[in-house]
Design a protein around this motif. Sequence first.
Motif, PDB file in Angstrom:
ATOM      1  N   ALA A 107       0.810  -1.213   0.000  1.00 50.26           N
ATOM      2  CA  ALA A 107       0.000   0.000   0.000  1.00 50.26           C
ATOM      3  C   ALA A 107       0.847   1.269   0.000  1.00 50.26           C
ATOM      4  O   ALA A 107       0.516   2.256  -0.667  1.00 50.26           O
ATOM      5  N   GLU A 108       1.945   1.267   0.738  1.00 54.24           N
ATOM      6  CA  GLU A 108       2.808   2.450   0.784  1.00 54.24           C
ATOM      7  C   GLU A 108       3.482   2.682  -0.561  1.00 54.24           C
ATOM      8  O   GLU A 108       3.595   3.826  -1.032  1.00 54.24           O
ATOM      9  N   ARG A 109       3.915   1.603  -1.180  1.00 54.86           N
ATOM     10  CA  ARG A 109       4.534   1.706  -2.505  1.00 54.86           C
ATOM     11  C   ARG A 109       3.506   2.216  -3.523  1.00 54.86           C
ATOM     12  O   ARG A 109       3.837   3.033  -4.391  1.00 54.86           O
ATOM     13  N   GLU A 110       2.270   1.746  -3.416  1.00 54.95           N
ATOM     14  CA  GLU A 110       1.220   2.217  -4.315  1.00 54.95           C
ATOM     15  C   GLU A 110       1.032   3.727  -4.167  1.00 54.95           C
ATOM     16  O   GLU A 110       0.924   4.457  -5.169  1.00 54.95           O
ATOM     17  N   ARG A 111       0.984   4.210  -2.926  1.00 50.08           N
ATOM     18  CA  ARG A 111       0.816   5.645  -2.687  1.00 50.08           C
ATOM     19  C   ARG A 111       1.987   6.432  -3.267  1.00 50.08           C
ATOM     20  O   ARG A 111       1.797   7.485  -3.900  1.00 50.08           O
ATOM     21  N   ASP A 112       3.206   5.928  -3.089  1.00 55.18           N
ATOM     22  CA  ASP A 112       4.380   6.616  -3.632  1.00 55.18           C
ATOM     23  C   ASP A 112       4.307   6.719  -5.152  1.00 55.18           C
ATOM     24  O   ASP A 112       4.634   7.764  -5.734  1.00 55.18           O
ATOM     25  N   LEU A 113       3.864   5.637  -5.803  1.00 55.97           N
ATOM     26  CA  LEU A 113       3.785   5.642  -7.264  1.00 55.97           C
ATOM     27  C   LEU A 113       2.701   6.604  -7.757  1.00 55.97           C
ATOM     28  O   LEU A 113       2.919   7.336  -8.732  1.00 55.97           O
ATOM     29  N   THR A 114       1.554   6.613  -7.090  1.00 54.88           N
ATOM     30  CA  THR A 114       0.511   7.546  -7.515  1.00 54.88           C
ATOM     31  C   THR A 114       0.974   8.988  -7.337  1.00 54.88           C
ATOM     32  O   THR A 114       0.718   9.833  -8.196  1.00 54.88           O
ATOM     33  N   ASP A 115       1.683   9.257  -6.256  1.00 57.47           N
ATOM     34  CA  ASP A 115       2.213  10.608  -6.047  1.00 57.47           C
ATOM     35  C   ASP A 115       3.229  10.975  -7.130  1.00 57.47           C
ATOM     36  O   ASP A 115       3.276  12.120  -7.597  1.00 57.47           O
ATOM     37  N   THR A 116       4.046  10.006  -7.515  1.00 53.36           N
ATOM     38  CA  THR A 116       5.025  10.257  -8.579  1.00 53.36           C
ATOM     39  C   THR A 116       4.324  10.577  -9.891  1.00 53.36           C
ATOM     40  O   THR A 116       4.687  11.534 -10.595  1.00 53.36           O
ATOM     41  N   PHE A 117       3.313   9.803 -10.237  1.00 52.13           N
ATOM     42  CA  PHE A 117       2.578  10.061 -11.480  1.00 52.13           C
ATOM     43  C   PHE A 117       1.850  11.405 -11.422  1.00 52.13           C
ATOM     44  O   PHE A 117       1.819  12.149 -12.410  1.00 52.13           O
ATOM     45  N   LEU A 118       1.288  11.725 -10.269  1.00 51.47           N
ATOM     46  CA  LEU A 118       0.633  13.025 -10.127  1.00 51.47           C
ATOM     47  C   LEU A 118       1.644  14.158 -10.281  1.00 51.47           C
ATOM     48  O   LEU A 118       1.343  15.201 -10.874  1.00 51.47           O
ATOM     49  N   GLY A 119       2.843  13.943  -9.736  1.00 51.62           N
ATOM     50  CA  GLY A 119       3.888  14.942  -9.877  1.00 51.62           C
ATOM     51  C   GLY A 119       4.325  15.145 -11.316  1.00 51.62           C
ATOM     52  O   GLY A 119       4.776  16.229 -11.688  1.00 51.62           O
ATOM     53  N   ARG A 120       4.160  14.127 -12.121  1.00 52.25           N
ATOM     54  CA  ARG A 120       4.483  14.239 -13.554  1.00 52.25           C
ATOM     55  C   ARG A 120       3.320  14.802 -14.366  1.00 52.25           C
ATOM     56  O   ARG A 120       3.403  14.890 -15.592  1.00 52.25           O
ATOM     57  N   ARG A 121       2.248  15.158 -13.660  1.00 49.19           N
ATOM     58  CA  ARG A 121       1.072  15.785 -14.287  1.00 49.19           C
ATOM     59  C   ARG A 121       0.501  14.892 -15.391  1.00 49.19           C
ATOM     60  O   ARG A 121       0.209  15.347 -16.508  1.00 49.19           O
ATOM     61  N   VAL A 122       0.340  13.606 -15.090  1.00 46.98           N
ATOM     62  CA  VAL A 122      -0.249  12.703 -16.070  1.00 46.98           C
ATOM     63  C   VAL A 122      -1.650  13.160 -16.435  1.00 46.98           C
ATOM     64  O   VAL A 122      -2.344  13.819 -15.649  1.00 46.98           O
ATOM     65  N   SER A 123      -2.075  12.807 -17.637  1.00 46.90           N
ATOM     66  CA  SER A 123      -3.424  13.163 -18.081  1.00 46.90           C
ATOM     67  C   SER A 123      -4.479  12.271 -17.457  1.00 46.90           C
ATOM     68  O   SER A 123      -5.634  12.678 -17.292  1.00 46.90           O
ATOM     69  N   VAL A 124      -4.088  11.038 -17.128  1.00 46.07           N
ATOM     70  CA  VAL A 124      -4.997  10.051 -16.551  1.00 46.07           C
ATOM     71  C   VAL A 124      -4.220   9.230 -15.527  1.00 46.07           C
ATOM     72  O   VAL A 124      -3.057   8.901 -15.749  1.00 46.07           O
ATOM     73  N   LEU A 125      -4.879   8.899 -14.424  1.00 45.85           N
ATOM     74  CA  LEU A 125      -4.282   7.993 -13.439  1.00 45.85           C
ATOM     75  C   LEU A 125      -5.136   6.736 -13.371  1.00 45.85           C
ATOM     76  O   LEU A 125      -6.354   6.804 -13.185  1.00 45.85           O
ATOM     77  N   MET A 126      -4.489   5.571 -13.520  1.00 46.56           N
ATOM     78  CA  MET A 126      -5.170   4.278 -13.402  1.00 46.56           C
ATOM     79  C   MET A 126      -4.460   3.452 -12.343  1.00 46.56           C
ATOM     80  O   MET A 126      -3.229   3.422 -12.298  1.00 46.56           O
ATOM     81  N   VAL A 127      -5.241   2.783 -11.505  1.00 49.61           N
ATOM     82  CA  VAL A 127      -4.671   2.046 -10.375  1.00 49.61           C
ATOM     83  C   VAL A 127      -5.361   0.696 -10.227  1.00 49.61           C
ATOM     84  O   VAL A 127      -6.594   0.622 -10.240  1.00 49.61           O
ATOM     85  N   VAL A 128      -4.557  -0.361 -10.071  1.00 54.17           N
ATOM     86  CA  VAL A 128      -5.064  -1.651  -9.589  1.00 54.17           C
ATOM     87  C   VAL A 128      -4.753  -1.670  -8.101  1.00 54.17           C
ATOM     88  O   VAL A 128      -3.598  -1.829  -7.715  1.00 54.17           O
ATOM     89  N   PRO A 129      -5.745  -1.469  -7.238  1.00 54.67           N
ATOM     90  CA  PRO A 129      -5.468  -1.294  -5.805  1.00 54.67           C
ATOM     91  C   PRO A 129      -4.900  -2.558  -5.169  1.00 54.67           C
ATOM     92  O   PRO A 129      -5.240  -3.673  -5.557  1.00 54.67           O
ATOM     93  N   CYS A 130      -4.059  -2.372  -4.178  1.00 55.17           N
ATOM     94  CA  CYS A 130      -3.554  -3.501  -3.407  1.00 55.17           C
ATOM     95  C   CYS A 130      -4.220  -3.515  -2.040  1.00 55.17           C
ATOM     96  O   CYS A 130      -4.862  -2.543  -1.633  1.00 55.17           O
ATOM     97  N   GLU A 131      -4.080  -4.604  -1.347  1.00 55.81           N
ATOM     98  CA  GLU A 131      -4.715  -4.759  -0.044  1.00 55.81           C
ATOM     99  C   GLU A 131      -4.184  -3.720   0.941  1.00 55.81           C
ATOM    100  O   GLU A 131      -2.987  -3.468   1.015  1.00 55.81           O
ATOM    101  N   GLY A 132      -5.100  -3.098   1.681  1.00 54.76           N
ATOM    102  CA  GLY A 132      -4.714  -2.127   2.700  1.00 54.76           C
ATOM    103  C   GLY A 132      -4.574  -0.704   2.199  1.00 54.76           C
ATOM    104  O   GLY A 132      -4.339   0.211   2.989  1.00 54.76           O
ATOM    105  N   ALA A 133      -4.728  -0.478   0.896  1.00 52.60           N
ATOM    106  CA  ALA A 133      -4.594   0.878   0.354  1.00 52.60           C
ATOM    107  C   ALA A 133      -5.850   1.695   0.638  1.00 52.60           C
ATOM    108  O   ALA A 133      -6.959   1.163   0.712  1.00 52.60           O
ATOM    109  N   ASP A 134      -5.665   2.996   0.806  1.00 52.38           N
ATOM    110  CA  ASP A 134      -6.765   3.939   0.971  1.00 52.38           C
ATOM    111  C   ASP A 134      -6.572   5.040  -0.055  1.00 52.38           C
ATOM    112  O   ASP A 134      -5.462   5.561  -0.210  1.00 52.38           O
ATOM    113  N   HIS A 135      -7.636   5.391  -0.762  1.00 50.69           N
ATOM    114  CA  HIS A 135      -7.503   6.311  -1.889  1.00 50.69           C
ATOM    115  C   HIS A 135      -8.179   7.656  -1.663  1.00 50.69           C
ATOM    116  O   HIS A 135      -8.390   8.408  -2.611  1.00 50.69           O
ATOM    117  N   ALA A 136      -8.478   7.948  -0.393  1.00 50.49           N
ATOM    118  CA  ALA A 136      -9.131   9.221  -0.087  1.00 50.49           C
ATOM    119  C   ALA A 136      -8.280  10.412  -0.509  1.00 50.49           C
ATOM    120  O   ALA A 136      -8.817  11.481  -0.828  1.00 50.49           O
TER     121      ALA A 136
END
Length: 343
Positions: A107-136
């Motif tokens: 879950a922590e790695r997932e959050r880090d990757l989403t933050d990295t993609f957001l920092g790159r100003r991606v046009s779209v974010l797609m996620v296959v969630p892992c156990e324990g992740a929170d997407h609020a």
Amino acid sequence: MAASRRPTLADVAREVGVSAKTVSRVLNQDGPVSARTRKQVLAAVAELGFQPNLMARNIRVGGPDTTIGLVVPDLGNPFFGAVAGGIEETVRDRGLTLLMGSSAEDAERERDLTDTFLGRRVSVLMVVPCEGADHAHLKIHRAAGLPVVFIDRPAVGLAADSVVSSNRSGTHDGVAHLIAHGHRRIGFIGDLPVRLYTRRERLSGYRSALQEAELTYDRSLVTSAHDQQAAAAATSRLLGLADPPTALVAGNNTVTLGMVAELARSERKDVAVVAFDDVPLAEVLEPALTVVAQDPGQIGRAAAATALARLDGDRGRARTVTVPTRLIVRGSGERPASAPHRA
């Protein structure tokens, strides 16, 4: 600030009452800024959900970024490779490039990757969630107009678009198929516990098929395995019971590989098998493997179509697209129930 667009450096500057250059100095830690101003800028960044454009620190290009960020649990799993292929096939003509990263089911790695993609100003974010992740934490980005699509499993703590397989009804159909061939003691090997959506739905499908046939749910016939070795050991344990199952259901493709390997090793040709999700070379096994097949390519295409609709201005409520599974009859699931095997 309008809710239909993503916050910019200028929005942060306006919120604090400083120049954009001052905001840039704070974020890049480049140049003198008072402690009070730094604190105000960082507070505004958090409140607005602003993500610095990491790419713009190194290069300056005209127009928005044209990439899709995709986070998957395992780059080596062929299922997610096929999903990515479906996405790429659909967005290619729109000039979008797919970037992928693996969360390794962390879950922590997932959050880090989403933050990295957001920092790159991606046009779209797609996620296959892992156990324990929170997407609020993605609420503010979705509200600001960023298309966010969840694949295979819905988001947790966030109303967002998702594309999933018909996990419950597919597993139900597979178990009902075994029951129709006379099986009454049917083992289930999955990746338990069932906190993750896909695991929960597939076990529910198993239980609903038993209930429909008025068969008792026997907890001793349900066991867990996270990898191929554990799946092989679980198969051996189930078949070693005093009253063993005459048929087995594999809850995912990893379990299937371990299960099939153990059945071959122990030369058990009397056990019927239905696997959830297809596996390579399923047709050349003896007998060929009966599966509840997902359509990962279509899942990817549906996810991409959903994202493109959002990019084109669709601001409707979050929706879930369910891609049907199909039962492929090949032989292993059609073995009739027989008397219990004795070693």
